[in-house]
Motif scaffolding. Structure first.
Motif, mmCIF file in Angstrom:
data_model
loop_
_atom_site.group_PDB
_atom_site.id
_atom_site.type_symbol
_atom_site.label_atom_id
_atom_site.label_comp_id
_atom_site.label_asym_id
_atom_site.label_seq_id
_atom_site.Cartn_x
_atom_site.Cartn_y
_atom_site.Cartn_z
ATOM 1 N N HIS A 12 0.796 -1.227 0.000
ATOM 2 C CA HIS A 12 0.000 0.000 0.000
ATOM 3 C C HIS A 12 0.829 1.279 0.000
ATOM 4 C CE1 HIS A 12 -3.335 -2.572 0.350
ATOM 5 N NE2 HIS A 12 -3.318 -2.747 1.653
ATOM 6 N N VAL A 13 2.047 1.216 0.505
ATOM 7 C CA VAL A 13 2.831 2.441 0.663
ATOM 8 C C VAL A 13 3.945 2.588 -0.372
ATOM 9 C CG1 VAL A 13 2.338 2.623 3.115
ATOM 10 C CG2 VAL A 13 4.351 1.367 2.349
ATOM 11 N N MET A 14 4.069 1.648 -1.273
ATOM 12 C CA MET A 14 5.146 1.712 -2.261
ATOM 13 C C MET A 14 4.949 2.881 -3.212
ATOM 14 S SD MET A 14 6.388 -1.155 -4.975
ATOM 15 C CE MET A 14 7.635 -0.775 -6.172
ATOM 16 N N GLU A 15 5.974 3.710 -3.357
ATOM 17 C CA GLU A 15 5.928 4.827 -4.297
ATOM 18 C C GLU A 15 6.951 4.677 -5.405
ATOM 19 O OE1 GLU A 15 6.148 8.552 -2.262
ATOM 20 O OE2 GLU A 15 4.524 8.027 -0.893
ATOM 21 N N GLU A 16 8.035 3.909 -5.157
ATOM 22 C CA GLU A 16 9.066 3.688 -6.158
ATOM 23 C C GLU A 16 9.760 2.365 -5.894
ATOM 24 O OE1 GLU A 16 11.624 7.092 -5.722
ATOM 25 O OE2 GLU A 16 12.710 6.202 -4.062
ATOM 26 N N GLY A 17 10.478 1.890 -6.904
ATOM 27 C CA GLY A 17 11.228 0.650 -6.782
ATOM 28 C C GLY A 17 12.478 0.723 -7.631
ATOM 29 N N THR A 18 13.412 -0.172 -7.338
ATOM 30 C CA THR A 18 14.681 -0.227 -8.053
ATOM 31 C C THR A 18 14.760 -1.532 -8.829
ATOM 32 O OG1 THR A 18 15.749 1.057 -6.315
ATOM 33 C CG2 THR A 18 17.195 -0.187 -7.781
ATOM 34 N N VAL A 19 15.124 -1.430 -10.105
ATOM 35 C CA VAL A 19 15.330 -2.627 -10.925
ATOM 36 C C VAL A 19 16.618 -3.288 -10.452
ATOM 37 C CG1 VAL A 19 15.783 -3.513 -13.234
ATOM 38 C CG2 VAL A 19 14.110 -1.681 -12.909
ATOM 39 N N VAL A 20 16.516 -4.549 -10.030
ATOM 40 C CA VAL A 20 17.680 -5.281 -9.536
ATOM 41 C C VAL A 20 18.310 -6.097 -10.662
ATOM 42 C CG1 VAL A 20 18.498 -7.007 -7.889
ATOM 43 C CG2 VAL A 20 16.709 -5.399 -7.213
ATOM 44 N N THR A 21 17.512 -6.966 -11.295
ATOM 45 C CA THR A 21 18.023 -7.870 -12.323
ATOM 46 C C THR A 21 16.972 -8.108 -13.392
ATOM 47 O OG1 THR A 21 19.260 -9.066 -10.624
ATOM 48 C CG2 THR A 21 19.020 -10.161 -12.730
ATOM 49 N N LEU A 60 13.504 -0.280 -20.959
ATOM 50 C CA LEU A 60 13.495 1.166 -20.794
ATOM 51 C C LEU A 60 14.193 1.644 -19.524
ATOM 52 C CD1 LEU A 60 9.765 1.643 -21.838
ATOM 53 C CD2 LEU A 60 11.791 1.980 -23.265
ATOM 54 N N VAL A 61 14.361 0.749 -18.545
ATOM 55 C CA VAL A 61 14.983 1.112 -17.270
ATOM 56 C C VAL A 61 16.106 0.114 -16.986
ATOM 57 C CG1 VAL A 61 14.603 1.442 -14.800
ATOM 58 C CG2 VAL A 61 12.811 2.083 -16.413
ATOM 59 N N ALA A 62 17.308 0.628 -16.790
ATOM 60 C CA ALA A 62 18.480 -0.218 -16.572
ATOM 61 C C ALA A 62 18.527 -0.747 -15.136
ATOM 62 C CB ALA A 62 19.750 0.578 -16.858
ATOM 63 N N THR A 71 5.813 3.702 -13.882
ATOM 64 C CA THR A 71 6.777 4.036 -14.934
ATOM 65 C C THR A 71 6.970 2.829 -15.851
ATOM 66 O OG1 THR A 71 7.975 5.554 -13.468
ATOM 67 C CG2 THR A 71 9.165 4.724 -15.379
ATOM 68 N N PRO A 72 6.903 3.009 -17.169
ATOM 69 C CA PRO A 72 7.156 1.891 -18.084
ATOM 70 C C PRO A 72 8.593 1.369 -17.916
ATOM 71 C CG PRO A 72 6.075 3.691 -19.238
ATOM 72 C CD PRO A 72 6.481 4.217 -17.883
ATOM 73 N N LEU A 73 8.724 0.052 -17.758
ATOM 74 C CA LEU A 73 10.020 -0.601 -17.582
ATOM 75 C C LEU A 73 10.508 -1.233 -18.879
ATOM 76 C CD1 LEU A 73 9.223 -2.449 -14.233
ATOM 77 C CD2 LEU A 73 10.518 -0.327 -14.507
ATOM 78 N N ALA A 74 9.572 -1.748 -19.665
ATOM 79 C CA ALA A 74 9.927 -2.465 -20.895
ATOM 80 C C ALA A 74 8.715 -2.469 -21.818
ATOM 81 C CB ALA A 74 10.341 -3.892 -20.579
ATOM 82 N N THR A 75 8.980 -2.837 -23.076
ATOM 83 C CA THR A 75 7.917 -2.972 -24.064
ATOM 84 C C THR A 75 7.896 -4.423 -24.536
ATOM 85 O OG1 THR A 75 8.297 -0.709 -24.781
ATOM 86 C CG2 THR A 75 7.015 -2.093 -26.237
ATOM 87 N N ILE A 76 6.706 -5.025 -24.531
ATOM 88 C CA ILE A 76 6.512 -6.401 -24.998
ATOM 89 C C ILE A 76 5.502 -6.358 -26.133
ATOM 90 C CG2 ILE A 76 5.715 -8.719 -24.383
ATOM 91 C CD1 ILE A 76 6.599 -8.089 -21.493
ATOM 92 N N GLY A 77 5.799 -7.040 -27.244
ATOM 93 C CA GLY A 77 4.909 -7.010 -28.378
ATOM 94 C C GLY A 77 4.868 -8.320 -29.126
ATOM 95 N N GLY A 78 4.001 -8.361 -30.114
ATOM 96 C CA GLY A 78 3.836 -9.584 -30.891
ATOM 97 C C GLY A 78 2.943 -10.553 -30.174
#
Length: 79
Positions: A12-21, A60-62, A71-78
């Motif tokens: 409920h309180v999450m406002e941001e996160g860090t991409v680990v792997t 989109l995010v390293a 926030t968009p992290l990646a794009t998936i298509g097809g």
């Protein structure tokens, strides 16, 4: 049609996160439910699953970057 995989809200309180792997790389096939990446929030690491099937078209995010929920992290298509 491509769709964005966005930073999810974990708790409920999450406002941001860090991409680990990133578990998948550009060009990899992704099935609905596959773990695509790990994120860290408040010293805990969570797996992020894809909600669609397709090909990972763009990261989109390293690793190591911190972004806000939605926030968009990646794009998936097809199919």
């Amino acid at each position: 049609m491509a769709e964005a995989l966005s930073m999810p809200k974990v708790g409920h309180v999450m406002e941001e996160g860090t991409v680990v792997t990133w578990k998948k790389q550009v060009g990899d096939r992704v099935e609905k439910g596959d773990v695509v990446l790990d994120i860290e929030m408040d010293k805990a690491v969570f797996e992020v699953e894809s909600f669609i099937s397709g090909t990972l078209l763009e990261i989109l995010v390293a690793e190591g970057e911190t972004v806000k929920v939605g926030t968009p992290l990646a794009t998936i298509g097809g199919s």
